[in-house]
Design a protein around this motif. Structure first.
Motif, PDB file in Angstrom:
ATOM      1  N   GLY A 134       0.834  -1.191   0.000  1.00  0.00           N
ATOM      2  CA  GLY A 134       0.000   0.000   0.000  1.00  0.00           C
ATOM      3  C   GLY A 134       0.871   1.244   0.000  1.00  0.00           C
ATOM      4  O   GLY A 134       1.878   1.311   0.714  1.00  0.00           O
ATOM      5  N   ILE A 135       0.492   2.228  -0.804  1.00  0.00           N
ATOM      6  CA  ILE A 135       1.230   3.483  -0.892  1.00  0.00           C
ATOM      7  C   ILE A 135       0.302   4.640  -0.517  1.00  0.00           C
ATOM      8  O   ILE A 135      -0.654   4.933  -1.238  1.00  0.00           O
ATOM      9  N   GLU A 136       0.559   5.258   0.610  1.00  0.00           N
ATOM     10  CA  GLU A 136      -0.177   6.451   1.028  1.00  0.00           C
ATOM     11  C   GLU A 136       0.767   7.645   0.913  1.00  0.00           C
ATOM     12  O   GLU A 136       1.874   7.628   1.468  1.00  0.00           O
ATOM     13  N   VAL A 137       0.351   8.688   0.196  1.00  0.00           N
ATOM     14  CA  VAL A 137       1.221   9.842  -0.060  1.00  0.00           C
ATOM     15  C   VAL A 137       0.678  11.062   0.667  1.00  0.00           C
ATOM     16  O   VAL A 137      -0.505  11.396   0.557  1.00  0.00           O
ATOM     17  N   LYS A 138       1.562  11.733   1.385  1.00  0.00           N
ATOM     18  CA  LYS A 138       1.186  12.953   2.097  1.00  0.00           C
ATOM     19  C   LYS A 138       2.247  14.031   1.868  1.00  0.00           C
ATOM     20  O   LYS A 138       3.429  13.731   1.679  1.00  0.00           O
ATOM     21  N   ALA A 139       1.808  15.284   1.916  1.00  0.00           N
ATOM     22  CA  ALA A 139       2.723  16.423   1.845  1.00  0.00           C
ATOM     23  C   ALA A 139       2.218  17.486   2.810  1.00  0.00           C
ATOM     24  O   ALA A 139       1.026  17.799   2.815  1.00  0.00           O
ATOM     25  N   PRO A 140       3.083  18.048   3.638  1.00  0.00           N
ATOM     26  CA  PRO A 140       2.638  19.027   4.635  1.00  0.00           C
ATOM     27  C   PRO A 140       2.448  20.420   4.042  1.00  0.00           C
ATOM     28  O   PRO A 140       2.971  20.737   2.972  1.00  0.00           O
ATOM     29  N   SER A 141       1.701  21.238   4.745  1.00  0.00           N
ATOM     30  CA  SER A 141       1.611  22.659   4.426  1.00  0.00           C
ATOM     31  C   SER A 141       2.801  23.345   5.101  1.00  0.00           C
ATOM     32  O   SER A 141       2.878  23.355   6.335  1.00  0.00           O
ATOM     33  N   LEU A 142       3.699  23.902   4.323  1.00  0.00           N
ATOM     34  CA  LEU A 142       4.946  24.416   4.887  1.00  0.00           C
ATOM     35  C   LEU A 142       5.151  25.918   4.712  1.00  0.00           C
ATOM     36  O   LEU A 142       6.167  26.450   5.161  1.00  0.00           O
ATOM     37  N   LEU A 143       4.225  26.623   4.063  1.00  0.00           N
ATOM     38  CA  LEU A 143       4.476  28.028   3.735  1.00  0.00           C
ATOM     39  C   LEU A 143       4.804  28.862   4.972  1.00  0.00           C
ATOM     40  O   LEU A 143       5.786  29.619   4.986  1.00  0.00           O
ATOM     41  N   ASP A 144       3.995  28.741   6.003  1.00  0.00           N
ATOM     42  CA  ASP A 144       4.234  29.515   7.223  1.00  0.00           C
ATOM     43  C   ASP A 144       5.541  29.081   7.882  1.00  0.00           C
ATOM     44  O   ASP A 144       6.332  29.914   8.341  1.00  0.00           O
ATOM     45  N   HIS A 145       5.778  27.788   7.908  1.00  0.00           N
ATOM     46  CA  HIS A 145       7.002  27.249   8.498  1.00  0.00           C
ATOM     47  C   HIS A 145       8.235  27.726   7.734  1.00  0.00           C
ATOM     48  O   HIS A 145       9.247  28.091   8.339  1.00  0.00           O
ATOM     49  N   ILE A 146       8.159  27.732   6.416  1.00  0.00           N
ATOM     50  CA  ILE A 146       9.285  28.179   5.588  1.00  0.00           C
ATOM     51  C   ILE A 146       9.603  29.645   5.868  1.00  0.00           C
ATOM     52  O   ILE A 146      10.774  30.041   5.967  1.00  0.00           O
ATOM     53  N   GLN A 147       8.563  30.455   5.998  1.00  0.00           N
ATOM     54  CA  GLN A 147       8.769  31.875   6.285  1.00  0.00           C
ATOM     55  C   GLN A 147       9.489  32.064   7.616  1.00  0.00           C
ATOM     56  O   GLN A 147      10.428  32.863   7.727  1.00  0.00           O
ATOM     57  N   LYS A 148       9.072  31.319   8.627  1.00  0.00           N
ATOM     58  CA  LYS A 148       9.730  31.416   9.931  1.00  0.00           C
ATOM     59  C   LYS A 148      11.167  30.896   9.844  1.00  0.00           C
ATOM     60  O   LYS A 148      12.074  31.495  10.433  1.00  0.00           O
ATOM     61  N   ARG A 149      11.346  29.810   9.135  1.00  0.00           N
ATOM     62  CA  ARG A 149      12.686  29.224   9.001  1.00  0.00           C
ATOM     63  C   ARG A 149      13.635  30.181   8.286  1.00  0.00           C
ATOM     64  O   ARG A 149      14.833  30.245   8.602  1.00  0.00           O
ATOM     65  N   ASN A 150      13.092  30.930   7.333  1.00  0.00           N
ATOM     66  CA  ASN A 150      13.919  31.884   6.598  1.00  0.00           C
ATOM     67  C   ASN A 150      14.259  33.123   7.419  1.00  0.00           C
ATOM     68  O   ASN A 150      15.318  33.732   7.217  1.00  0.00           O
ATOM     69  N   ASN A 151      13.372  33.490   8.345  1.00  0.00           N
ATOM     70  CA  ASN A 151      13.546  34.739   9.085  1.00  0.00           C
ATOM     71  C   ASN A 151      14.252  34.572  10.422  1.00  0.00           C
ATOM     72  O   ASN A 151      14.897  35.504  10.902  1.00  0.00           O
ATOM     73  N   ASN A 152      14.118  33.399  11.020  1.00  0.00           N
ATOM     74  CA  ASN A 152      14.677  33.193  12.367  1.00  0.00           C
ATOM     75  C   ASN A 152      16.070  32.582  12.321  1.00  0.00           C
ATOM     76  O   ASN A 152      16.346  31.720  11.485  1.00  0.00           O
TER      77      ASN A 152
END
Length: 328
Positions: A134-152
């Motif tokens: 069985g193959i279950e595919v998921k992808a997270p919502s990262l936009l807010d996280h990416i912004q914080k990662r870029n700024n902090n």
């Protein structure tokens, strides 16, 4: 299905008729031109169609429905649509890679199947002679996280005593670990009926992340809180550690950033040729396989198919769990 038929189907859909994040890319077809991003989607759909009849139009239907709200009307909902589209692209990326792998003769593919009385289903089941995958595919919502990662300057990647001290500090990026937990819970529920009704069934969760692959690796394996450890932060109502016994392994693919670059007409990295280029051995960076200690592992074939290896320091620092990252 001919490519011209699918192209016509796409330009007559809400991808063009309504506001859509991919409208710009697909409108090239209306002018007898082709945008590389739209081309990668159309071509990948057609590849999957050869193995899963009806898949191509269904995929266009699925992404066309995520439309109608632009950033000026409702920025929050529009950005949610953007991330939902990337989730669909992640599914397409993995399904194409799986169906085109050189499986043994008579291998069959079942798209969004169910088992028993359950209505919950993974993206794909691969049926071989002696077992099913069985193959279950998921992808997270990262936009807010990416912004914080870029700024902090400071990023806490795991839940521990140090992370607790940072909770009220907005200048510290906290772990993006809840989506991984939720993905495991969802996959575990979907695979339950398959495990009960099939003689030999392997349940795999594929998480498509961005290039910061140490984040989900840390979430799964960190000794203080990892979801696949005795100290997991995931507990049930009785404060017992969740085992996710129906999920035999997690495979992490570093690719979400390629979708963003391709859609934004920015250069792709890591020798990626187009948005739907999964890569190949020797040309592309490896993906990661993390075995659930509560399971028996998975067949070697699926690991080779997805170029997934157990994380090792020889693969680079980004393949090792991190307690904290200080960006200079």
């Amino acid at each position: 299905m001919e490519k011209s038929e699918l192209v016509l189907y796409a330009i007559e859909s809400d991808i063009i008729k309504k506001w859509h994040w991919f409208k710009y890319h697909f409108e090239f077809y209306s002018e007898n031109r082709e945008h590389p991003f739209a081309k990668s989607i159309i071509d990948s759909c057609l590849v999957c169609e050869d193995f899963i009849p009806g898949y191509a139009k269904k995929f266009i239907d699925d992404i066309s429905q995520i439309s109608g709200i632009d950033k000026k009307t409702n920025e929050k909902q529009s950005l949610k649509h953007y991330q939902q589209l990337f989730q669909r692209l992640a599914e397409l990326l993995i399904i194409k890679q799986v169906v085109t792998y050189e499986w043994p003769e008579n291998t069959k593919f079942f798209y969004e199947p169910t088992s028993g009385k359950s209505k919950k289903n993974p993206e794909l089941v691969v049926e071989l002679n002696k077992f099913k995958i069985g193959i279950e595919v998921k992808a997270p919502s990262l936009l807010d996280h990416i912004q914080k990662r870029n700024n902090n300057k400071i990023q806490a990647t795991a839940r521990n005593g140090l992370t607790d001290k940072f909770k009220e500090n907005e200048e510290v990026t906290l772990p993006r670990d809840n989506p991984v937990k939720d993905f495991l819970i969802s996959a575990d529920q979907k695979y339950n009926s398959f495990k009960e009704n099939e003689k030999c069934f392997y349940g795999i969760l594929v998480i498509v992340w961005d290039d910061f692959i140490y984040e989900p690796i840390t979430t799964l394996t960190d000794k203080f809180s990892g979801l696949f450890t005795q100290n997991s932060f995931a507990k049930n109502s009785n404060d017992e550690t969740l085992k996710f016994e129906n999920v035999d392994s997690v495979i992490i693919v570093r690719h979400l950033h390629q979708f963003g670059n391709a859609a934004g007409e920015c250069p792709l990295i890591n020798n990626c040729m187009d948005a739907m280029d999964f890569g190949s051995e020797g040309r592309s960076l490896p993906n990661v396989y993390v075995k659930n200690p509560a399971s028996n592992g998975v067949p070697e074939g699926i690991l080779e198919c997805l170029r997934a290896y157990s994380p090792d320091e020889k693969m680079g620092a980004e393949y090792m769990p991190q307690d904290m990252v200080i960006w200079l």
